[in-house]
Design a protein around this motif. Sequence first.
Motif, PDB file in Angstrom:
ATOM      1  N   VAL A 294      10.983  58.347  53.553  1.00  0.00           N
ATOM      2  CA  VAL A 294      10.251  58.357  52.466  1.00  0.00           C
ATOM      3  C   VAL A 294       8.871  58.362  52.463  1.00  0.00           C
ATOM      4  CG1 VAL A 294      10.077  56.181  50.427  1.00  0.00           C
ATOM      5  CG2 VAL A 294      12.567  56.799  51.573  1.00  0.00           C
ATOM      6  N   ASN A 295       8.359  58.677  51.572  1.00  0.00           N
ATOM      7  CA  ASN A 295       6.495  59.091  51.691  1.00  0.00           C
ATOM      8  C   ASN A 295       5.715  59.192  49.840  1.00  0.00           C
ATOM      9  OD1 ASN A 295       5.498  59.647  54.387  1.00  0.00           O
ATOM     10  ND2 ASN A 295       6.907  60.696  54.082  1.00  0.00           N
ATOM     11  N   ASN A 296       4.950  58.439  49.574  1.00  0.00           N
ATOM     12  CA  ASN A 296       4.097  58.576  48.564  1.00  0.00           C
ATOM     13  C   ASN A 296       5.295  58.074  47.714  1.00  0.00           C
ATOM     14  OD1 ASN A 296       2.057  59.810  49.790  1.00  0.00           O
ATOM     15  ND2 ASN A 296       3.036  61.679  49.871  1.00  0.00           N
ATOM     16  N   SER A 297       5.617  57.326  47.434  1.00  0.00           N
ATOM     17  CA  SER A 297       7.288  57.011  46.473  1.00  0.00           C
ATOM     18  C   SER A 297       6.661  55.258  45.672  1.00  0.00           C
ATOM     19  CB  SER A 297       8.477  57.031  46.643  1.00  0.00           C
ATOM     20  OG  SER A 297       8.375  58.601  46.901  1.00  0.00           O
TER      21      SER A 297
ATOM     22  N   TYR B 284       5.681  53.218  48.430  1.00  0.00           N
ATOM     23  CA  TYR B 284       5.204  53.682  50.315  1.00  0.00           C
ATOM     24  C   TYR B 284       4.090  55.015  50.134  1.00  0.00           C
ATOM     25  CZ  TYR B 284       9.864  51.950  51.008  1.00  0.00           C
ATOM     26  OH  TYR B 284      11.126  50.969  51.385  1.00  0.00           O
ATOM     27  N   GLY B 285       3.167  54.318  51.178  1.00  0.00           N
ATOM     28  CA  GLY B 285       2.354  55.646  51.396  1.00  0.00           C
ATOM     29  C   GLY B 285       2.430  57.529  51.962  1.00  0.00           C
ATOM     30  N   GLU B 286       1.234  57.437  51.880  1.00  0.00           N
ATOM     31  CA  GLU B 286       0.892  58.798  53.004  1.00  0.00           C
ATOM     32  C   GLU B 286       1.502  58.650  54.236  1.00  0.00           C
ATOM     33  OE1 GLU B 286       0.674  62.346  51.898  1.00  0.00           O
ATOM     34  OE2 GLU B 286       1.361  62.570  53.520  1.00  0.00           O
ATOM     35  N   SER B 288       4.143  57.105  55.441  1.00  0.00           N
ATOM     36  CA  SER B 288       4.838  56.074  56.126  1.00  0.00           C
ATOM     37  C   SER B 288       6.149  56.345  56.768  1.00  0.00           C
ATOM     38  CB  SER B 288       5.349  55.322  54.347  1.00  0.00           C
ATOM     39  OG  SER B 288       6.007  55.892  53.835  1.00  0.00           O
TER      40      SER B 288
END
Lengths: 399, 372
Positions: A294-297, B284-286, B288
């Motif tokens: 999970v990223n950028n979400s 959730y960041g870059e 993560s």
Amino acid sequence: MARKTECVAMLLAGGQGSRLGILTKDVAKPAVPFGGKYRIIDFPLSNCVNSGIYTVGVLTQYQPLELNDYIGNGQPWDLDRLNGGVHILSPYQQIKGADWYKGTANAIYQNINFIDRYDPEYVLILSGDHIYKMDYADMLDYHKKNGADCTIAVIEVDWDEASRFGLMFTNPDGSIYEFKEKPKNPESNKASMGVYIFNWAALKKYLINDEADEKSTNDFGKDIIPKMLADGQRLFAYGFNGYWKDVGTIESLWEANLDLINPNADIDLSDDSWRIYSRTPVAPPHYISSTASVNNSIIAEGCEISGDIDFSVLFENVTVEKGAVVKDSIIMPGTVVKSGAVVQYAIIAENAVIGEGAKVGERPENSGDAQNWGIAVVGKGVKVGNDEFVSAGSMVDAD
Amino acid sequence: MRANNFMGIVFSNVHEECISELTSVRTMGSVPFGGRYRMIDFPLSMLVNNGISKVGVITKRNYRSLMDHLGTGKSWDLSRKRDGMIILPPFDYGAAGLNHGKMESLRGISNFIERADEEYVVITDSNVLCNFDLEEMIKSHGASGADITIAYKRGKKPSGLDNLMTFTLGRGKRITEIAIDEKGDSVANYSLNIFIMRKLLLQRLISTAMSHNLSNFERDVIQSNVDSLKICGYRVDDFAITIDSLAAYYRANISLLDNDVRRALFTRERPVYTKIHDEMPALYGEGSNVSNSLIADGCVIEGTVENSILFRGVHIAKGAVVRNSIIMQGSKIGEKAEIDCVITDKNVTVKPRVSLKGAKTYPIYIGKNSVV
């Protein structure tokens, strides 16, 4: 008898939002889910409460069931109150007959009795179509300071978009000398945000006259504002420079959702001093399994994630199985994305099922038909079969 | 048996000594659990999901956090004109109140019990995590014609509790023998301390015990009546964990990462209710990297999280690594910090590059508002 209240807010929430297609097939636009746990109407309602405005009439007309149910007694926004609070105002029968709300101004006209109960000095008119955080109390101070009859909130928009809006032309002191609704060749970029403050006594007079005028379309932008300007009333523009987005189209709804992830977009929902309240579902925290990435979400409670998520917003109780990919997409509550499915540049409405190996949406650069590329939309409860393909820009509805 | 013929009595304070780290500033009932809950949410939701709409919550000490959590009872649908949730603060008898156990508390609320219209009471503690269908237990109570029905679980008994009852069962689920604090690790039928009985019986038992100056609920009320009353057991085969130590608390939290446990505790039919915090969903960041973890609303994750439970509003900074840990509400783990087998209480700050490592059987506990 209701106690006297300085300012009553009237929220126009009866619009169909037809440009959102199947997303508003059976709900009014203000009830469309937004940002992982909210609905669009949470923004104006929370803005009211945070601005100290505790009397809000919500005017509903199109598909009101889900919206009425969502607002309930207003408790999630602290709008269950002894005096004031939130009131759902739907069209009703009167002794001389019954009318639908014919236009924005007519909707307020039909509820003059409601407003008069609070004997307010000011009425704040809002719409349920925009994502923004705004302190209406500051705008009210500005209205009082200018001794205005009407104050209209404006935001500077990009020049190439200006022709989509009602535009204000102002003097250096902020007073408005001209108003043009969606002009072809815009000479101003100060767009009306659909947020108005009126002196109630003045507005009431104009509403009554407007109703008597058979040629009127009973609309604030087309009828009331031009009439007040022509009569030399004091109209002022209140400049707003925060994040503000009309979410009236599929593309803008998609974009506004993803703005919540974008660190450069000026919209922060985690700010304690200006909370956005909502009716929170009862669900446990979400679970990210060991096969997930999970990223950028943004992910809401009750989700079970075993696939790859990137640049997406997932509402509560969404399941993404192992090997499924969700990118640049919005997935609304209760939807299941089965293993091997790929969802890209898409909005999936509530309780849909995306079958194993199905493909929904395409990246713009991979789409063969760049002319007709768009966000793919899957409607509420739709089951996309295994290995089926939903092309970019298409809308899939049940049956 | 109509649901509105039952009322609930929940002890929010008992067994606090077994996790004294977590209860030094709060009650057992307000100990955070599972990312967004407090222990008392489980008994309250179980009662409410069975249609019971009157619940008295017995408090003894440090109950400010509990009051804050419960509010008017709205989140459990217990804010009502008639009945609803009633917080029962301790009753001061002056010099007479020496023992601070369950008997003292029950005696303190004798007016509340007296005034209730309900015919039956369900009594629970707050240190047992379970979500079974109480309706079944009520049916069993009616069918057996028991005076008292007590829920129990068969398994290795929790060793960290005082006054833990273990049962020997005879015909028709009747409990024929009760041992209290029996030594040994053997598998036993141990009590989950959920009792059903008639209100009148409870009143009689309290007044009899008080008039003989008997003060131990388990010993003087239940065990001593094993022959004179028909006491039956109700076996719970669903998930049920008794918290009896910090290690058990840690294990119970981590067990939520198991799909079966999570599904047993959080079912659609019997939701677990808790106080609403209007936090935005987790962001959730870059970069993560989260795996096998339970994450609540309001978290911002930019680092690595494995096999952990994150409560609401936790911030994991870039490069931070959190493994096998329980991070409570509002805690912040700084850049490149590494923690493993740690329980942080609320609003703990772990500074950048700090490294902490406990063991699964002995997790490190970091107190509320600490800065490491």
